[in-house]
Write an enzyme that holds these catalytic residues in place. Structure first.
Site, PDB file in Angstrom:
ATOM      1  CG  ASP A  67       9.270  -7.366   4.592  1.00 33.58           C
ATOM      2  OD1 ASP A  67       8.903  -6.475   3.809  1.00 33.58           O
ATOM      3  OD2 ASP A  67       9.029  -7.331   5.817  1.00 33.58           O
ATOM      4  CE1 TYR A 159       0.103   1.436  -6.887  1.00 36.84           C
ATOM      5  CE2 TYR A 159      -0.472   3.055  -8.567  1.00 36.84           C
ATOM      6  CZ  TYR A 159       0.056   1.820  -8.215  1.00 36.84           C
ATOM      7  OH  TYR A 159       0.524   0.984  -9.193  1.00 36.84           O
ATOM      8  CE  LYS A 163       3.706   1.758  -8.037  1.00 39.45           C
ATOM      9  NZ  LYS A 163       4.740   0.721  -8.189  1.00 39.45           N
TER      10      LYS A 163
END
Length: 252
Positions: A67, A159, A163
């Site tokens: 994880d 997102y 990124k």
């Protein structure tokens, strides 16, 4: 069987996170073909099947359930990989997509989950891997960012932020290790044909293709080839770079 040439990785140990499918699986397979011992870290048990198939093909691979949001879990992964000697390569690929929404409707729990996995998870992996890499030997870290870390897209705040943060994390970390034998880079894939895209409506796929200068989606293997190059001695002068692998998308 290994691939010869400057990109050969015989005798090196590589960790690939998020190796259960897509870019991660293709990268694990390609690293193994080039001679690396590959350890796949993933929370998805299908990654164990990937490791077994690599072994069936004559490569060396193992699976460690991981994880990436847990520093304890990440530490165990890196220590397991380094048991046979040094840890030489990290491909920080684990990530999750998002549920698109206008920023005013943003679910902060969703925001935090995306950042925890895509950005903090990669930082934890880099932190623990760098502790075990030998600065006197060639070492390489390759993080998987995205074109959405370089350009914006409506409804993709979590997102894109994760990124973009990953791309600059790589640049900053690379400067800190530039005087050692460890190089740190990222790839920024465009739209790639992975299982994540299989459920998309045909109209959405058509819109994607319309924005692709090369007129097609990429393949996981095309991204993996760039990752393996950056992990190899052939890229010995490359550090702090974010390589777009997007068929010209970000050149527009």
């Amino acid at each position: 069987m290994t691939e010869a040439g400057a990109g050969g990785l015989t005798g090196r140990t590589a960790v690939v996170t998020g190796g259960a499918g897509g870019i991660g699986e293709a990268t694990a397979r390609m690293l193994a073909r080039r001679g690396a011992r590959v350890v796949i870290g993933d929370i998805d048990p299908r990654a164990e099947d990937v490791a077994e198939r690599i072994a069936d093909d004559g490569g060396c691979a193992a699976f460690v359930r991981t994880d990436v949001t847990s520093e304890e879990s990440v530490t165990a992964l890196m220590r397991s990989a380094a048991e046979s000697g040094t840890l030489d390569i990290l491909v920080a690929n684990a990530g999750v997509p998002e549920t698109k929404a206008p920023l005013q409707d943003l679910d902060m729990e969703h925001w935090q989950r995306v950042l925890n996995i895509n950005l903090t998870g990669a930082a934890l992996c880099m932190k623990q891997a760098l502790r075990l890499m030998d600065p006197q030997k060639p070492g390489a870290v390759v993080a998987v960012s995205s074109i959405l870390g370089l350009v914006g897209q409506a409804g993709s705040a979590p997102y894109s932020a994760s990124k973009a943060g990953l791309a600059n994390l790589v640049r900053s970390a690379a400067l800190g290790y530039a005087a050692t034998g460890i190089r740190i880079n990222a790839v920024a894939p465009g739209y790639v044909q992975t299982p994540l895209l299989d459920g998309l409506a045909e109209s959405v796929r058509s819109q994607m293709l319309a924005r692709q200068p090369m007129g097609r989606l990429g393949t996981p293997e095309e991204v993996a080839a760039v990752i393996c190059f950056l992990a190899s001695d052939a890229a010995s002068l490359v550090t702090g770079a974010v390589w777009s692998v997007d068929g010209g998308y970000t050149a527009q």
